[in-house]
Design a protein around this motif. Structure first.
Motif, PDB file in Angstrom:
ATOM      1  N   GLY A   1       5.760  -7.003   1.195  1.00  0.00           N
ATOM      2  CA  GLY A   1       5.593  -7.131  -0.244  1.00  0.00           C
ATOM      3  C   GLY A   1       4.158  -7.313  -0.667  1.00  0.00           C
ATOM      4  N   ASP A   2       3.302  -7.774   0.256  1.00  0.00           N
ATOM      5  CA  ASP A   2       1.886  -7.891  -0.083  1.00  0.00           C
ATOM      6  C   ASP A   2       1.269  -6.512  -0.319  1.00  0.00           C
ATOM      7  OD1 ASP A   2       2.277  -7.280   2.607  1.00  0.00           O
ATOM      8  OD2 ASP A   2       0.623  -8.520   3.323  1.00  0.00           O
ATOM      9  N   ILE A   3       1.730  -5.504   0.424  1.00  0.00           N
ATOM     10  CA  ILE A   3       1.220  -4.143   0.240  1.00  0.00           C
ATOM     11  C   ILE A   3       1.777  -3.557  -1.050  1.00  0.00           C
ATOM     12  CG2 ILE A   3       1.004  -1.859   1.266  1.00  0.00           C
ATOM     13  CD1 ILE A   3      -0.439  -4.195   2.731  1.00  0.00           C
ATOM     14  N   ALA A   4       3.048  -3.802  -1.335  1.00  0.00           N
ATOM     15  CA  ALA A   4       3.628  -3.336  -2.598  1.00  0.00           C
ATOM     16  C   ALA A   4       2.863  -3.925  -3.783  1.00  0.00           C
ATOM     17  CB  ALA A   4       5.102  -3.720  -2.670  1.00  0.00           C
ATOM     18  N   CYS A   5       2.594  -5.228  -3.732  1.00  0.00           N
ATOM     19  CA  CYS A   5       1.864  -5.879  -4.823  1.00  0.00           C
ATOM     20  C   CYS A   5       0.447  -5.329  -4.935  1.00  0.00           C
ATOM     21  CB  CYS A   5       1.825  -7.391  -4.594  1.00  0.00           C
ATOM     22  SG  CYS A   5       3.365  -8.235  -4.992  1.00  0.00           S
ATOM     23  N   GLY A   6      -0.213  -5.138  -3.798  1.00  0.00           N
ATOM     24  CA  GLY A   6      -1.574  -4.608  -3.823  1.00  0.00           C
ATOM     25  C   GLY A   6      -1.639  -3.214  -4.415  1.00  0.00           C
ATOM     26  N   MET A   7      -0.698  -2.367  -4.025  1.00  0.00           N
ATOM     27  CA  MET A   7      -0.653  -0.995  -4.561  1.00  0.00           C
ATOM     28  C   MET A   7      -0.404  -1.014  -6.072  1.00  0.00           C
ATOM     29  SD  MET A   7      -0.970   1.294  -1.971  1.00  0.00           S
ATOM     30  CE  MET A   7      -0.033   2.795  -2.244  1.00  0.00           C
ATOM     31  N   ILE A   8       0.500  -1.881  -6.512  1.00  0.00           N
ATOM     32  CA  ILE A   8       0.803  -1.990  -7.951  1.00  0.00           C
ATOM     33  C   ILE A   8      -0.422  -2.477  -8.714  1.00  0.00           C
ATOM     34  CG2 ILE A   8       2.150  -3.327  -9.635  1.00  0.00           C
ATOM     35  CD1 ILE A   8       4.478  -3.207  -7.558  1.00  0.00           C
ATOM     36  N   ALA A   9      -1.123  -3.466  -8.162  1.00  0.00           N
ATOM     37  CA  ALA A   9      -2.311  -4.008  -8.833  1.00  0.00           C
ATOM     38  C   ALA A   9      -3.396  -2.955  -9.016  1.00  0.00           C
ATOM     39  CB  ALA A   9      -2.866  -5.185  -8.034  1.00  0.00           C
ATOM     40  N   GLN A  10      -3.456  -2.012  -8.085  1.00  0.00           N
ATOM     41  CA  GLN A  10      -4.477  -0.961  -8.166  1.00  0.00           C
ATOM     42  C   GLN A  10      -3.973   0.290  -8.861  1.00  0.00           C
ATOM     43  OE1 GLN A  10      -7.569  -1.876  -7.252  1.00  0.00           O
ATOM     44  NE2 GLN A  10      -6.531  -3.825  -6.868  1.00  0.00           N
ATOM     45  N   GLY A  11      -2.761   0.257  -9.382  1.00  0.00           N
ATOM     46  CA  GLY A  11      -2.206   1.418 -10.087  1.00  0.00           C
ATOM     47  C   GLY A  11      -1.864   2.562  -9.163  1.00  0.00           C
ATOM     48  N   LEU A  12      -1.638   2.270  -7.881  1.00  0.00           N
ATOM     49  CA  LEU A  12      -1.376   3.325  -6.906  1.00  0.00           C
ATOM     50  C   LEU A  12       0.105   3.583  -6.694  1.00  0.00           C
ATOM     51  CD1 LEU A  12      -4.072   2.395  -4.225  1.00  0.00           C
ATOM     52  CD2 LEU A  12      -4.247   3.980  -6.156  1.00  0.00           C
ATOM     53  N   ASP A  13       0.954   2.867  -7.419  1.00  0.00           N
ATOM     54  CA  ASP A  13       2.392   3.103  -7.322  1.00  0.00           C
ATOM     55  C   ASP A  13       2.802   4.374  -8.053  1.00  0.00           C
ATOM     56  OD1 ASP A  13       1.633   1.259  -9.639  1.00  0.00           O
ATOM     57  OD2 ASP A  13       3.604   2.004 -10.276  1.00  0.00           O
ATOM     58  N   ALA A  14       1.935   4.852  -8.930  1.00  0.00           N
ATOM     59  CA  ALA A  14       2.285   5.999  -9.773  1.00  0.00           C
ATOM     60  C   ALA A  14       1.807   7.321  -9.190  1.00  0.00           C
ATOM     61  CB  ALA A  14       1.705   5.807 -11.170  1.00  0.00           C
ATOM     62  N   CYS A  15       1.631   7.375  -7.874  1.00  0.00           N
ATOM     63  CA  CYS A  15       1.221   8.591  -7.187  1.00  0.00           C
ATOM     64  C   CYS A  15      -0.152   9.061  -7.650  1.00  0.00           C
ATOM     65  CB  CYS A  15       2.262   9.698  -7.367  1.00  0.00           C
ATOM     66  SG  CYS A  15       3.894   9.238  -6.760  1.00  0.00           S
ATOM     67  N   ALA A  16      -1.173   8.469  -7.101  1.00  0.00           N
ATOM     68  CA  ALA A  16      -2.560   8.762  -7.469  1.00  0.00           C
ATOM     69  C   ALA A  16      -3.076   9.973  -6.705  1.00  0.00           C
ATOM     70  CB  ALA A  16      -3.425   7.536  -7.204  1.00  0.00           C
ATOM     71  N   ASP A  17      -4.356  10.243  -6.904  1.00  0.00           N
ATOM     72  CA  ASP A  17      -4.967  11.444  -6.345  1.00  0.00           C
ATOM     73  C   ASP A  17      -5.531  11.160  -4.955  1.00  0.00           C
ATOM     74  OD1 ASP A  17      -5.933  13.969  -6.100  1.00  0.00           O
ATOM     75  OD2 ASP A  17      -7.643  13.694  -7.432  1.00  0.00           O
ATOM     76  N   ASN A  18      -4.626  11.065  -3.971  1.00  0.00           N
ATOM     77  CA  ASN A  18      -5.006  10.931  -2.561  1.00  0.00           C
ATOM     78  C   ASN A  18      -5.920   9.726  -2.305  1.00  0.00           C
ATOM     79  OD1 ASN A  18      -3.597  13.330  -2.364  1.00  0.00           O
ATOM     80  ND2 ASN A  18      -5.446  14.611  -2.318  1.00  0.00           N
ATOM     81  N   VAL A  19      -5.382   8.547  -2.606  1.00  0.00           N
ATOM     82  CA  VAL A  19      -6.123   7.295  -2.408  1.00  0.00           C
ATOM     83  C   VAL A  19      -5.538   6.553  -1.213  1.00  0.00           C
ATOM     84  CG1 VAL A  19      -6.796   5.096  -3.416  1.00  0.00           C
ATOM     85  CG2 VAL A  19      -6.648   7.124  -4.865  1.00  0.00           C
ATOM     86  N   LEU A  20      -6.408   6.174  -0.276  1.00  0.00           N
ATOM     87  CA  LEU A  20      -6.003   5.364   0.859  1.00  0.00           C
ATOM     88  C   LEU A  20      -6.111   3.885   0.502  1.00  0.00           C
ATOM     89  CD1 LEU A  20      -7.655   7.138   3.925  1.00  0.00           C
ATOM     90  CD2 LEU A  20      -5.239   6.495   3.771  1.00  0.00           C
ATOM     91  N   TYR A  21      -5.107   3.113   0.878  1.00  0.00           N
ATOM     92  CA  TYR A  21      -5.090   1.668   0.666  1.00  0.00           C
ATOM     93  C   TYR A  21      -4.971   1.022   2.036  1.00  0.00           C
ATOM     94  CZ  TYR A  21      -3.518  -2.909  -1.051  1.00  0.00           C
ATOM     95  OH  TYR A  21      -3.382  -4.253  -1.314  1.00  0.00           O
ATOM     96  N   ILE A  22      -5.948   0.205   2.421  1.00  0.00           N
ATOM     97  CA  ILE A  22      -5.985  -0.363   3.769  1.00  0.00           C
ATOM     98  C   ILE A  22      -6.121  -1.876   3.688  1.00  0.00           C
ATOM     99  CG2 ILE A  22      -7.116  -0.296   6.022  1.00  0.00           C
ATOM    100  CD1 ILE A  22      -8.381   2.373   5.204  1.00  0.00           C
ATOM    101  N   ASP A  23      -5.206  -2.568   4.336  1.00  0.00           N
ATOM    102  CA  ASP A  23      -5.272  -4.025   4.465  1.00  0.00           C
ATOM    103  C   ASP A  23      -5.395  -4.326   5.952  1.00  0.00           C
ATOM    104  OD1 ASP A  23      -5.033  -6.760   4.449  1.00  0.00           O
ATOM    105  OD2 ASP A  23      -3.339  -6.802   3.071  1.00  0.00           O
ATOM    106  N   ILE A  24      -6.603  -4.687   6.375  1.00  0.00           N
ATOM    107  CA  ILE A  24      -6.880  -4.873   7.799  1.00  0.00           C
ATOM    108  C   ILE A  24      -6.523  -6.290   8.211  1.00  0.00           C
ATOM    109  CG2 ILE A  24      -8.656  -4.858   9.591  1.00  0.00           C
ATOM    110  CD1 ILE A  24     -10.182  -2.841   7.857  1.00  0.00           C
ATOM    111  N   GLY A  25      -5.608  -6.389   9.165  1.00  0.00           N
ATOM    112  CA  GLY A  25      -5.203  -7.684   9.684  1.00  0.00           C
ATOM    113  C   GLY A  25      -4.493  -7.484  10.999  1.00  0.00           C
TER     114      GLY A  25
END
Length: 568
Positions: free
Chosen positions: A306-330
């Motif tokens: 859910g942390d990734i879901a929340c992060g994607m939503i916060a960045q507006g990436l849930d709406a199918c953006a233009d080829n954006v990578l989201y990386i959470d390194i841990g």
């Protein structure tokens, strides 16, 4: 009479099996009573004193150092191997291996930890999870148009957004009427006493079913205390917190909800639930108000939470953006790819190296940790958090260290630390361990260094994450040139030097100029879901348009993983 004597004798023997101890921390001194034969780590856990034990108390990491005096077990070979001679002379022991045999005293130094709470997020319209209406002298509170509580007077309408990380926790106190964050709290996850990674914590639960309730109690109490403290700072009542949004990786959410996550650690690695669900305050002990609710953010899979879901939503990436990578390194390098055709996710098992675990001089990002290393005028220089005496090296420092070693030729493309006679003008930075193997001296004076084994841990971690990036692009039919931007999320991502990350192959070099760090995106998403209607709708639907790739059985990933083990 004889019966009474026998009972008294049993009582005396039972009392003789207990001893007294004193535990000193930076904040307090407490007296404890415990059974002989228990380890110090067990005694500390039982008394609510939290000590980081990355290996879960298995005697392998050497990180649970404490200063001990009194009647304790003699130091044995394995413990002595993990400590320096001067530490042993100073009375330092490993809490997981030191057993109590009589009265004792233990001192624990707790350094402040660097925890990211700031974030960047896309805007949204205010539409809180709980809405307030004033009717005469009453305050009425509604959820989805249904009255849930009536309170006499003008009561506050507060909410909590909570990001439960494996290592750290961030709590945001929000005013649901104005949409503002009133206060924040950040602290170590108290479950760290059960291990640095989720597998260690699951292992404890599998071996002892009481461990689930204990870990749940630790996190719920810590969040409550943080909420009470934040409310007190603003002169508010914790009883006016009427909703909370919690997010974390899938295992963290299970433990927080009191659900056994053991199946996640065993094939076919299936999670009992993927959340996206509401709980009442009566079911869980995070909040005080009996009418309040808790929402657990939706998870994509057992290892993409859910942390990734929340992060994607916060960045507006849930709406199918233009080829954006989201990386959470841990420990689990979670990677998302937002495209016009949908969302792609994977989890790369990077291991806890970037958290400082399994690294000989590794440590968390706390005071004394070397966090930056660079070349300056032909010399290798470093910075430590707090600018005090270096005690070890944290994740961001590890990435810089490897980048500098590659730049100076002290590390070859296979990950071998060169010998001193190969090091040229940097020969002073190479030494040998007791086996004759080369080590890289970061700070000779304070014995902070990297070994060949440390380099191997970093190679495994960086190869997993980089191969995961390539795998998602392959699944989407894209190449590196198609990526428009890279979002680096999480506290750790905020402190990484992107040039160093690309130099060691953690992220492909072609993406360096496209990288942006956004801070605690997961916390930002939890705040957004609490306060915004559109983010809540996004949380409801985001999993439906996602494609998860299990990397463990993916042939393309394995091929790229082997390739990316090498340094360029």
């Amino acid at each position: 009479m004889l019966h009474k004597i026998m009972i008294l004798e049993k009582w005396r023997k039972a009392m003789d099996s207990y001893v007294n101890g004193t535990v000193k921390t930076d904040e307090k001194t407490i007296s404890v009573r415990c059974e002989r034969g228990k380890t110090l780590l067990a005694v500390l856990r039982e008394n609510g004193i939290l000590l980081s034990a990355p290996c879960g108390g298995n005697g392998t990491c050497g990180k649970c150092r404490v200063t001990v005096s009194g009647a304790v077990s003699a130091i044995e070979a394995q413990e002595a191997h993990l400590l320096h001679e001067e530490e042993i002379e100073a009375g330092i022991r490993l809490a997981c291996m030191c057993r109590i045999s009589g009265d004792f005293m233990v001192s624990i130094e707790k350094a402040a930890m660097r925890i990211e709470t700031d974030y960047r997020a896309v805007p949204y319209d205010l539409s809180p999870m709980i809405a307030k209406k004033k009717e005469g002298d009453m305050s009425e509170f509604y959820r989805d148009g249904i009255l849930v509580e009536r309170v006499l007077g003008d009561a506050a309408n507060l909410g909590l957004a909570v990001d439960i990380g494996t290592t750290t926790v961030a709590v945001y106190l929000c005013d649901m009427e104005t949409g503002t964050v009133l206060a924040t709290r950040a602290f170590r996850n108290p479950q760290a006493a059960y291990g640095a990674d989720v597998i260690s914590r699951i292992d404890k639960i599998m071996k002892d079913k009481k461990a689930l309730a204990e870990q749940q109690r630790l996190i719920s109490n810590a969040v409550r205390e943080a909420g009470i403290s934040a409310c007190g700072e603003r002169g508010l009542s914790f009883a006016d917190v009427r909703a909370a949004v919690l997010c974390g990786n899938t295992v963290m959410e299970h433990i927080a909800a009191g659900i056994d996550p053991s199946s996640i650690a065993n094939a076919p690695f299936t999670a009992p639930t993927l959340f996206g669900a509401y709980y009442s305050a009566a079911e869980l002990s995070f909040l005080e108000n009996e009418h309040s609710i808790l929402y657990f953010a939706p998870c994509f899979a057992s290892y993409v939470g859910g942390d990734i879901a929340c992060g994607m939503i916060a960045q507006g990436l849930d709406a199918c953006a233009d080829n954006v990578l989201y990386i959470d390194i841990g420990t689990n390098g979670e990677i998302g790819l937002s495209t016009r055709n949908g969302l792609y996710f994977c989890s790369a098992a990077a291991g806890p190296a970037f958290e400082g675990a399994h690294i000989e001089c590794g440590m968390s990002g706390i005071s004394g940790a070397i966090d930056k290393i660079s070349l300056k005028d032909g010399k290798i220089v470093f910075h430590s958090i707090g600018s005090g005496t270096p005690l070890g090296i944290c994740g961001s420092g590890l990435i810089d260290a490897v980048a500098v070693m590659l730049e100076t030729g002290l590390l070859d493309e296979t990950g071998r630390i060169v010998e001193r006679d190969e090091a040229g003008k940097y020969a002073a930075y190479i030494d040998e361990d007791e086996t004759g193997a080369s080590i890289f001296l970061i700070d000779k004076e304070h014995s902070v260094y990297l070994t060949g084994k440390d380099i191997r841990e970093i190679q495994l971690a960086k190869a997993a994450i980089c191969a995961g990036i390539y795998t998602l692009l392959d699944k989407a039919g894209l190449s590196l040139s198609d990526v428009s931007s890279v979002v680096l999320a999480g506290g750790f991502g905020s402190h990484i030097d992107k040039a160093s990350a690309c130099r060691i192959g953690l992220i492909p070099r072609e993406l360096e100029d496209k990288i942006t760090a956004v801070g605690n995106a997961a916390g930002a998403g939890a705040v957004a879901i609490l306060l915004g209607g559109s983010p809540r709708e996004a949380a409801r639907t985001i999993c439906d348009k996602s494609d998860y790739t299990e990397l463990s059985g993916d042939a393309y990933f394995m091929e790229k993983y082997i390739e990316e083990m090498m340094f360029e």
